[in-house]
Design a protein around this motif. Structure first.
Motif, short mmCIF file in Angstrom:
data_model
loop_
_atom_site.label_atom_id
_atom_site.label_comp_id
_atom_site.label_asym_id
_atom_site.label_seq_id
_atom_site.Cartn_x
_atom_site.Cartn_y
_atom_site.Cartn_z
N TYR A 1 0.84 -1.20 0.00
CA TYR A 1 0.00 0.00 0.00
C TYR A 1 0.88 1.25 0.00
O TYR A 1 0.60 2.24 0.66
N SER A 2 2.00 1.18 -0.70
CA SER A 2 3.04 2.16 -0.47
C SER A 2 3.02 3.31 -1.47
O SER A 2 3.02 3.09 -2.68
N PRO A 3 3.01 4.54 -0.99
CA PRO A 3 3.11 5.66 -1.91
C PRO A 3 4.56 5.93 -2.33
O PRO A 3 4.83 6.83 -3.11
N GLY A 4 5.50 5.16 -1.79
CA GLY A 4 6.91 5.37 -2.14
C GLY A 4 7.53 6.59 -1.46
O GLY A 4 8.52 7.13 -1.91
N ILE A 5 6.93 7.03 -0.37
CA ILE A 5 7.42 8.20 0.38
C ILE A 5 7.55 7.77 1.85
O ILE A 5 6.65 7.09 2.36
N ASN B 1 2.38 9.02 14.52
CA ASN B 1 2.27 9.64 15.86
C ASN B 1 3.05 10.95 15.98
O ASN B 1 3.78 11.15 16.95
N VAL B 2 2.88 11.82 15.03
CA VAL B 2 3.62 13.10 15.05
C VAL B 2 2.70 14.20 15.57
O VAL B 2 1.57 14.36 15.09
N LYS B 3 3.18 14.92 16.60
CA LYS B 3 2.35 16.02 17.14
C LYS B 3 2.62 17.32 16.39
O LYS B 3 1.69 18.06 16.06
N LYS B 4 3.90 17.60 16.17
CA LYS B 4 4.24 18.86 15.46
C LYS B 4 4.96 18.53 14.16
O LYS B 4 6.12 18.16 14.17
N PRO B 5 4.26 18.71 13.04
CA PRO B 5 4.87 18.31 11.76
C PRO B 5 5.93 19.30 11.29
O PRO B 5 5.93 20.46 11.71
N LYS B 6 6.81 18.79 10.44
CA LYS B 6 7.79 19.68 9.81
C LYS B 6 7.09 20.49 8.73
O LYS B 6 6.07 20.06 8.20
N LYS B 7 7.67 21.64 8.39
CA LYS B 7 7.00 22.54 7.43
C LYS B 7 6.89 21.93 6.03
O LYS B 7 5.94 22.18 5.31
N PHE B 8 7.87 21.11 5.67
CA PHE B 8 7.91 20.62 4.28
C PHE B 8 7.19 19.28 4.10
O PHE B 8 7.08 18.77 2.99
N SER B 9 6.71 18.68 5.21
CA SER B 9 6.08 17.35 5.07
C SER B 9 4.59 17.49 4.76
O SER B 9 3.99 18.54 4.96
N ALA B 10 4.00 16.37 4.26
CA ALA B 10 2.54 16.31 4.16
C ALA B 10 2.05 15.77 5.49
O ALA B 10 2.50 14.71 5.93
N TYR B 11 1.15 16.49 6.17
CA TYR B 11 0.70 16.09 7.51
C TYR B 11 -0.72 15.55 7.42
O TYR B 11 -1.64 16.24 6.99
N ARG C 1 0.97 12.58 -5.75
CA ARG C 1 0.87 13.44 -6.94
C ARG C 1 1.55 14.79 -6.71
O ARG C 1 2.17 15.34 -7.59
N LYS C 2 1.44 15.29 -5.47
CA LYS C 2 2.02 16.61 -5.16
C LYS C 2 3.52 16.52 -4.85
O LYS C 2 4.13 17.52 -4.49
N LYS C 3 4.06 15.31 -4.96
CA LYS C 3 5.51 15.08 -4.86
C LYS C 3 6.12 15.48 -3.50
O LYS C 3 7.23 15.99 -3.42
N TYR C 4 5.37 15.28 -2.42
CA TYR C 4 5.95 15.48 -1.09
C TYR C 4 7.04 14.43 -0.87
O TYR C 4 6.95 13.31 -1.38
N LYS C 5 8.04 14.79 -0.07
CA LYS C 5 9.15 13.87 0.18
C LYS C 5 9.01 13.14 1.52
O LYS C 5 9.77 12.23 1.84
N LEU C 6 8.08 13.63 2.36
CA LEU C 6 7.89 13.02 3.68
C LEU C 6 6.41 13.15 4.08
O LEU C 6 5.78 14.17 3.83
N ILE C 7 5.89 12.06 4.70
CA ILE C 7 4.53 12.11 5.24
C ILE C 7 4.62 11.95 6.75
O ILE C 7 5.33 11.07 7.25
N GLU C 8 3.91 12.81 7.49
CA GLU C 8 3.82 12.64 8.94
C GLU C 8 2.34 12.47 9.28
O GLU C 8 1.48 13.03 8.60
N VAL C 9 2.06 11.68 10.32
CA VAL C 9 0.66 11.35 10.62
C VAL C 9 0.38 11.63 12.09
O VAL C 9 1.16 11.23 12.97
N GLU C 10 -0.75 12.28 12.34
CA GLU C 10 -1.20 12.51 13.71
C GLU C 10 -1.55 11.15 14.35
O GLU C 10 -1.89 10.21 13.64
N ASN C 11 -1.51 11.06 15.68
CA ASN C 11 -1.86 9.80 16.34
C ASN C 11 -3.29 9.38 15.97
O ASN C 11 -4.22 10.19 16.03
N ILE C 12 -3.45 8.13 15.56
CA ILE C 12 -4.78 7.59 15.25
C ILE C 12 -5.05 6.45 16.23
O ILE C 12 -4.22 5.54 16.36
#
Ligand code: AMP
Ligand code: MG
Length: 309
Positions: A222-226, A231-241, A279-290
């Motif tokens: 199920y990989s987007p290749g990124i 469990n990230v509380k404060k995302p980096k500015k350049f990542s997709a959150y 599609r938007k070519k982000y280099k990093l994904i961060e995810v809030e706790n689920i």
């Protein structure tokens, strides 16, 4: 044939010629082919670039035809009556005289079966005399498709036809339960484990490192290749959150699965959002706790696999 639906007619025509057809289900879109025809099944493996060691799920309209291919038991019948058609796949013992192609099961003595809920696909299944093997309609390890457009993005002109059934309602793959002996969960999915446990009066559980796994459950899936960090509380500015609850300030790198922690809605949107981020070519994904329960368990499982390096 009772229906005059042209998409069904076209699909039947192609399936009878051993071609693959993209079909909508309530979970994700499937790449369907005649499960009794080795010629058709080998096309599925080729198109998906799927290892032959990873067996396929076979889709039926109801248990009438299933009886030709599998032994049915009480536990199966109970779950079937409660949840089918729906997002649950059963592992059953295959009958030795079944016509299922050996490539579907990779020569195993068991068969994975499912009864999908989408109206058009049910009509299609009702009007053919063979079941449909249908893995998700994406290239192996890529993101599962939830619209016809996604399927076309995966295969382009290599796929002969895709039925347009709108956006899938559940948006996550089926829950896989082995009912050949004591029930075991092989994959969490679109049917909440708690609901299954309640109905069987059992306490089945699942974790990412589960000993019992479906054979093809590679960690990378199920990989987007990124790269993905959970469990990230404060995302980096350049990542997709990726978020499940509304924030006071919205940034353009915020991607909401849901704004009010509705995990059904989050499940519906997961693959659409992963595709959008890719599609938007982000280099990093961060995810809030689920939260790790209900469909949250499934969403976290998929994200962990997508983030596996
Ligand atoms: P997919 O259709 O791509 O969502 O994947 C189907 C899943 O079902 C894979 O993880 C397979 O390994 C699993 N599966 C199919 N047949 C069997 C079987 N006979 N026993 C256990 N798992 C199976
Ligand atoms: Mg898949």
């Amino acid at each position: 044939m009772k229906t005059n639906n042209s998409s069904i007619k076209k699909s039947i025509h192609l399936l009878k010629k051993n071609e693959c057809v993209g079909i909508p289900t309530e979970t994700v879109y499937g790449l369907a082919a005649n499960a009794y025809s080795s010629k058709a099944i080998l096309k599925v493996f080729k198109l998906k670039r799927r290892p032959r060691t990873n067996p396929l799920i076979v889709h039926y309209h109801d248990i009438k035809f299933l009886k030709n291919d599998c032994y049915l038991n009480n536990r199966f019948m109970k779950l079937y009556k409660l949840f089918c058609p729906g997002p649950i796949t059963f592992i059953l013992k295959k009958k030795p005289n079944s016509n299922i192609s050996k490539f579907v099961t990779n020569n195993k003595k068991t068969l994975a079966v499912r009864f999908p809920k989408h109206r058009t696909t049910r009509l299609l299944l009702k009007n053919i005399s063979f079941p449909l093997a249908a893995p998700s309609a994406n290239v192996s390890t890529s993101i599962s498709p939830v619209t016809k457009k996604d399927v076309l993005e995966e295969f382009g002109s290599k796929i002969k036809y895709v039925i347009d059934g709108g956006k899938t309602k559940v948006g996550l793959e089926s829950t896989i339960i082995d009912v050949t002996g004591r029930p075991k969960i092989l994959r969490v999915g679109g049917l909440d484990l708690r609901t299954i446990n309640k109905s069987l009066k059992l306490n089945l559980n699942y974790n990412f490192k589960n000993k019992y796994k479906a054979p093809g459950q590679s960690k990378l899936h199920y990989s987007p290749g990124i790269p993905i960090i959970l469990n990230v509380k404060k995302p980096k500015k350049f990542s997709a959150y990726i978020l499940i609850s509304k924030r006071r300030y919205n940034n353009k790198n915020y991607f909401y699965l849901t704004k009010n922690r509705n995990l059904n809605e989050a499940g519906q949107n997961l693959y659409k959002i992963l595709r959008n981020i890719k599609r938007k070519k982000y280099k990093l994904i961060e995810v809030e706790n689920i939260p790790n329960q209900g469909l949250g368990l499934t969403i976290n499982d998929r994200l962990k696999r997508a983030s596996y390096k």
